[in-house]
Design an enzyme around this catalytic site. Structure first.
Site, PDB file in Angstrom:
ATOM      1  N   HIS A   1       0.837  -1.221   0.000  1.00  0.00           N
ATOM      2  CA  HIS A   1       0.000   0.000   0.000  1.00  0.00           C
ATOM      3  C   HIS A   1       0.865   1.262   0.000  1.00  0.00           C
ATOM      4  CE1 HIS A   1      -3.871  -2.111   0.891  1.00  0.00           C
ATOM      5  NE2 HIS A   1      -3.060  -2.979   1.446  1.00  0.00           N
TER       6      HIS A   1
ATOM      7  N   ASN B   1     -10.336  -2.891   2.581  1.00  0.00           N
ATOM      8  CA  ASN B   1     -10.040  -2.863   1.146  1.00  0.00           C
ATOM      9  C   ASN B   1     -11.325  -2.615   0.373  1.00  0.00           C
ATOM     10  OD1 ASN B   1      -7.261  -3.378   1.245  1.00  0.00           O
ATOM     11  ND2 ASN B   1      -7.530  -5.597   1.160  1.00  0.00           N
TER      12      ASN B   1
HETATM   13 FE1  HDD Z   1      -2.503  -4.788   5.427  1.00  0.00          FE
HETATM   14  C1  HDD Z   1      -1.064  -1.749   5.067  1.00  0.00           C
HETATM   15  C2  HDD Z   1      -5.484  -3.546   4.293  1.00  0.00           C
HETATM   16  C3  HDD Z   1      -3.840  -7.949   5.460  1.00  0.00           C
HETATM   17  C4  HDD Z   1       0.260  -5.911   6.950  1.00  0.00           C
HETATM   18  N1  HDD Z   1      -3.151  -3.001   4.780  1.00  0.00           N
HETATM   19  C5  HDD Z   1      -2.403  -1.849   4.729  1.00  0.00           C
HETATM   20  C6  HDD Z   1      -3.215  -0.779   4.261  1.00  0.00           C
HETATM   21  C7  HDD Z   1      -4.460  -1.283   4.039  1.00  0.00           C
HETATM   22  C8  HDD Z   1      -4.418  -2.687   4.378  1.00  0.00           C
HETATM   23  C9  HDD Z   1      -5.663  -0.533   3.538  1.00  0.00           C
HETATM   24  C10 HDD Z   1      -2.744   0.649   4.019  1.00  0.00           C
HETATM   25  C11 HDD Z   1      -2.979   1.516   5.208  1.00  0.00           C
HETATM   26  C12 HDD Z   1      -2.604   2.928   4.866  1.00  0.00           C
HETATM   27  O1  HDD Z   1      -3.270   3.524   4.003  1.00  0.00           O
HETATM   28  O2  HDD Z   1      -1.631   3.423   5.423  1.00  0.00           O
HETATM   29  N2  HDD Z   1      -4.268  -5.603   4.898  1.00  0.00           N
HETATM   30  C13 HDD Z   1      -5.401  -4.906   4.564  1.00  0.00           C
HETATM   31  C14 HDD Z   1      -6.524  -5.806   4.525  1.00  0.00           C
HETATM   32  C15 HDD Z   1      -6.061  -7.045   4.834  1.00  0.00           C
HETATM   33  C16 HDD Z   1      -4.645  -6.916   5.090  1.00  0.00           C
HETATM   34  C17 HDD Z   1      -7.949  -5.398   4.216  1.00  0.00           C
HETATM   35  C18 HDD Z   1      -6.801  -8.338   4.959  1.00  0.00           C
HETATM   36  C19 HDD Z   1      -8.041  -8.431   5.286  1.00  0.00           C
HETATM   37  N3  HDD Z   1      -1.890  -6.615   6.051  1.00  0.00           N
HETATM   38  C20 HDD Z   1      -2.607  -7.781   6.013  1.00  0.00           C
HETATM   39  C21 HDD Z   1      -1.861  -8.817   6.688  1.00  0.00           C
HETATM   40  C22 HDD Z   1      -0.696  -8.233   7.130  1.00  0.00           C
HETATM   41  C23 HDD Z   1      -0.740  -6.851   6.715  1.00  0.00           C
HETATM   42  C24 HDD Z   1      -2.322 -10.239   6.879  1.00  0.00           C
HETATM   43  C25 HDD Z   1       0.463  -8.819   7.894  1.00  0.00           C
HETATM   44  C26 HDD Z   1       0.505  -9.927   8.498  1.00  0.00           C
HETATM   45  N4  HDD Z   1      -0.680  -4.003   5.834  1.00  0.00           N
HETATM   46  C27 HDD Z   1       0.272  -4.630   6.521  1.00  0.00           C
HETATM   47  C28 HDD Z   1       1.442  -3.747   6.868  1.00  0.00           C
HETATM   48  C29 HDD Z   1       1.022  -2.399   6.233  1.00  0.00           C
HETATM   49  C30 HDD Z   1      -0.325  -2.716   5.638  1.00  0.00           C
HETATM   50  C31 HDD Z   1       2.770  -4.282   6.516  1.00  0.00           C
HETATM   51  C32 HDD Z   1       2.013  -1.774   5.270  1.00  0.00           C
HETATM   52  C33 HDD Z   1       2.092  -0.321   5.643  1.00  0.00           C
HETATM   53  C34 HDD Z   1       1.270  -0.188   6.804  1.00  0.00           C
HETATM   54  O3  HDD Z   1       0.841  -1.413   7.212  1.00  0.00           O
HETATM   55  O4  HDD Z   1       1.019   0.850   7.381  1.00  0.00           O
HETATM   56  O5  HDD Z   1       1.588  -3.656   8.229  1.00  0.00           O
END
Ligand code: HDD
Length: 685
Positions: free
Chosen positions: A71, A144
């Site tokens: 993202h 999402n």
């Molecule tokens: Fe995630 C970012 C949505 C599964 C780890 N995720 C991130 C963002 C969104 C989502 C919208 C951007 C937030 C922003 O605008 O700053 N992610 C989801 C959804 C998931 C999902 C709807 C499943 C239902 N994500 C998911 C899993 C993991 C992560 C299973 C780790 C085990 N996601 C992250 C992260 C991020 C992220 C690495 C990257 C940057 C951030 O968090 O701020 O922690």
């Protein structure tokens, strides 16, 4: 010399004095020359002494923070959430108690796979993350634009993300899933098949961030003041309706305007056309959860709206662009762990893993634990605790008490409050420690099939074409065939269409399902975009292509009628200066034809003057303008003078009901036709 006015903390107060408007160093020293380094003589070496140049370059060198691991490309906007239906029966969350009350929000939309600089209309999931600044703390709903996810357990997230990101050896491809690594992983992870139906659908290429739904994905809990819990799934329904582009269009938009989505959002808000989403909840109890065909803890499954209706409880309005992209959009830190009293987690293993990941990633990304002090992340309600120090500590408590319990009475700082404090829902849990996947998660195909049969024929064609496109980018036949073996468990029509597109004459054996799929799930209309269109052209954009001498009455009437209907009108002309209309007035252009291809618009009108058609017929951007608009099933209005262009691009014998000859009499008819957004009967894609 003027004395500096110092705060208690030592920081100079920003006062309107002689220094106002003068550039200074970060230390506040006014700078006399910000253009030239300090050198020994006019052509001599730069002196190490030059603290002003060194400070400027030093800070520049440190401007970047790590981009989000997923993202990375996103766009944030401010707004508010207004509660329209209080739900104390379900939740004691403060935000859900008083109808009419507004809560500030910050919402960041994003693509998942691409880097910060990648194009907006990549085929991808869109992040839809909302930070509610409630009276009882921040609630982050990090969702999402699709209601399901690729995987069931957070343990697999790094692999999923590695597979879709550029391959580690060659560092390509950027911002796309059309490659071997991704489909290798997916085809070896049948749980992902349902989600790929969504990502191969037009949901993955939205026309605008304003025209897409949002979903909290997981099942959460709502807990009321008596401690009673209900399960809940959160939905965002755009008041603007749903709309996507077609893939061939997306490819061209990415070239013409890589910032298509962010520009659209910025412009809409700037123009006062504020996008709105209703917040809906699907609420259900344990009994429903036990009877439901699938496990409500499985994030690869949704609950059809026909089974549990979505109840609307409020509206989010996004009405304020950021002042500073870095400070707000880049530094905003969403954490799924940020919930408030009255909302709770469930045991969904994907959610539980996320609760660790977000806090961890923000600490790395923003450089330490004090990212909650950054204004965009700071709660707007009072915050009191004994956490202290660390990098960039901005909110430092006063007094001697920095621990509890303490006996410093009124100077002792904050205390626990069981009356209003967060308490986890007291769910009964038991079981031996194990690494296993529940059998109730094992049906990977039934809902994929349900999604497929819920689509219109046009949408099914798009899905099959998208699988064909993506798998055609896989160089390894075994990956293509393995994926086909899964599609055979989804629907024969889909598998056959993709096989045909790939040139596979002998279909492989169907993949062995972990659990027998249910083949008689009914279609759900809510899953289709085209069944949920807006039937209105409001918020959409007409590309009005005009030439010198064009009929002023007609041009002005088209512009006025579309604007009255809430649409935007962009004037496209051979020169950016604009066109001199028949009445001698000049209509300034928003785009020169070369930079304003029809892919940027929802419908187009060609209002040419006598003779201009032949000139435009010899102009490649004009030819593309028309032929693309036709191919992308757009409504096209044209005047007689445009006929040479229509002939040149080979459309004179293909004129259909989506191509209307326009004059002063039928501008309203054209607008009404455009309300259908696309003329799908044309069946080009
Ligand atoms: Fe995630 C970012 C949505 C599964 C780890 N995720 C991130 C963002 C969104 C989502 C919208 C951007 C937030 C922003 O605008 O700053 N992610 C989801 C959804 C998931 C999902 C709807 C499943 C239902 N994500 C998911 C899993 C993991 C992560 C299973 C780790 C085990 N996601 C992250 C992260 C991020 C992220 C690495 C990257 C940057 C951030 O968090 O701020 O922690």
């Amino acid at each position: 010399m003027k004395k500096l006015n110092l705060d208690k903390g030592g920081a100079p107060r920003q006062e309107a004095d002689a220094r106002e408007g003068t550039i200074t160093t970060a230390q506040g020293t006014p700078i006399s020359d910000d253009q030239n380094s300090l050198t020994a003589g006019p052509r001599g070496p730069v002196l190490l002494e030059d603290q002003i140049m060194r400070e400027k370059i030093f800070h520049f060198d440190h401007e970047r923070i790590p981009e989000r691991v997923v993202h990375a490309r996103g766009y944030g906007v401010h707004g508010h959430f207004e509660l329209t239906r209080a739900i104390p029966e379900f939740s004691c969350a403060d935000i859900f108690q008083r109808e009419g009350e507004k809560t500030p929000v910050f919402t960041r939309f994003s693509t998942v796979a691409g880097s910060k600089g990648s194009p907006d209309v990549a085929r991808d999931v869109r992040g839809f993350a909302v930070k509610f600044y409630t009276n009882e703390g921040n609630w982050d709903l990090v969702g999402n634009n699709m209601p399901v996810f690729f995987i069931q357990d957070a343990m697999k997230f790094p692999d999923l993300v590695h597979s879709v990101k550029p391959a580690p050896d060659r560092a390509f491809p950027q911002a796309q899933s059309a490659h071997d690594n991704f489909w290798d992983f997916i085809s070896l992870s049948p749980e992902a098949v349902h989600m790929t139906l969504w990502t191969m659908s037009d949901r993955a290429i939205p026309r605008s961030l304003r025209f897409m739904e949002g979903f909290g994905v997981h099942t959460f809990r709502l807990v009321n003041s008596e401690g009673k819990s209900h399960f809940v799934k959160f939905h965002w329904k755009p008041k603007q309706g749903l709309q996507s582009v077609v893939w061939n269009e997306a490819l061209k938009i990415n070239g013409a305007d890589p910032d298509f989505h962010r520009r659209d959002m910025w412009n809409a808000i700037d123009a006062g056309d504020y996008p709105q989403w209703d917040l809906g909840i699907q609420v259900f109890d344990d009994e429903f959860a036990d009877e439901f065909e699938f496990d409500i803890l499985d994030a690869t499954k949704l609950i059809p709206e026909e089974q549990v209706p979505v109840q609307i409880i409020g509206t989010m309005t996004l009405d304020n662009n950021v002042d500073n992209f870095f400070a707000e959009t880049e530094q905003v830190a969403f954490c799924t762990q940020n919930i408030v009293r009255g909302i709770d987690f469930t045991d969904d293993p994907l959610l539980q893993g996320r609760n660790f990941s977000y806090l961890d990633t923000q600490t790395k990304r923003l450089g330490g634990p004090n990212f909650t002090h950054i204004p965009i992340n700071a709660p707007k309600c009072p915050v009191h605790h004994f956490q202290q120090d660390g990098h960039m500590a901005m909110r430092n408590p006063k007094g001697r008490a920095n621990y509890e319990p303490n006996s410093w009475d009124e100077d002792g700082g904050p205390r626990e409050n069981p009356e209003i404090g967060f308490a986890s829902y007291s769910e009964r849990v038991q079981g031996g420690k194990q690494r296993t996947r529940s059998e109730t998660f094992a049906d990977h195909y039934s809902q994929a099939r349900q999604f497929w049969i819920s689509q219109t024929a046009t949408e099914q064609n798009h899905i099959a074409a998208a699988y064909t496109f993506e798998l055609s980018k896989c160089q390894h036949e075994r990956i293509r065939l393995r994926m086909l073996s899964h599609l055979m468990n989804v629907h024969d029509d889909l598998a056959e269409s993709v096989a045909k597109g790939l040139g596979v004459s002998d279909l492989p054996d169907a993949a062995k399902p972990a659990r027998k799929p249910i083949t008689d799930l009914p279609a759900s209309d809510a899953l289709s975009i085209l069944k949920n269109g807006p039937e209105s052209f409001a918020g959409r954009k007409l590309g009005l292509f005009i030439t010198d001498g064009a009929d002023a009455g007609l041009v002005n009437e088209i512009e006025a009628e579309f604007t009255r209907a809430g649409a935007m009108v962009a004037i496209v002309a051979p020169q950016i200066f604009g066109a001199k209309l028949s009445d001698g007035t000049t209509k300034p252009a928003d785009e020169k034809i070369d930079g304003g291809p029809s892919v940027l618009f929802d419908a187009v009108a060609l209002v040419f003057s006598e003779g201009a058609g032949s000139e435009m017929a010899n102009n490649k951007p004009s030819q593309d303008f028309l032929s693309d608009a036709f191919a992308h099933a757009k409504f096209i209005a044209w005047t007689d003078a445009a006929m040479p262009l229509i002939e040149t691009v080979g459309l004179s014998d293909k004129i259909d009901d989506g191509m209307m000859k326009i004059d002063g009499e039928n501008v309203g008819d054209f607008l009404r036709a455009c309300e259908k957004l696309r003329f799908w009967e044309r069946k080009m894609f």
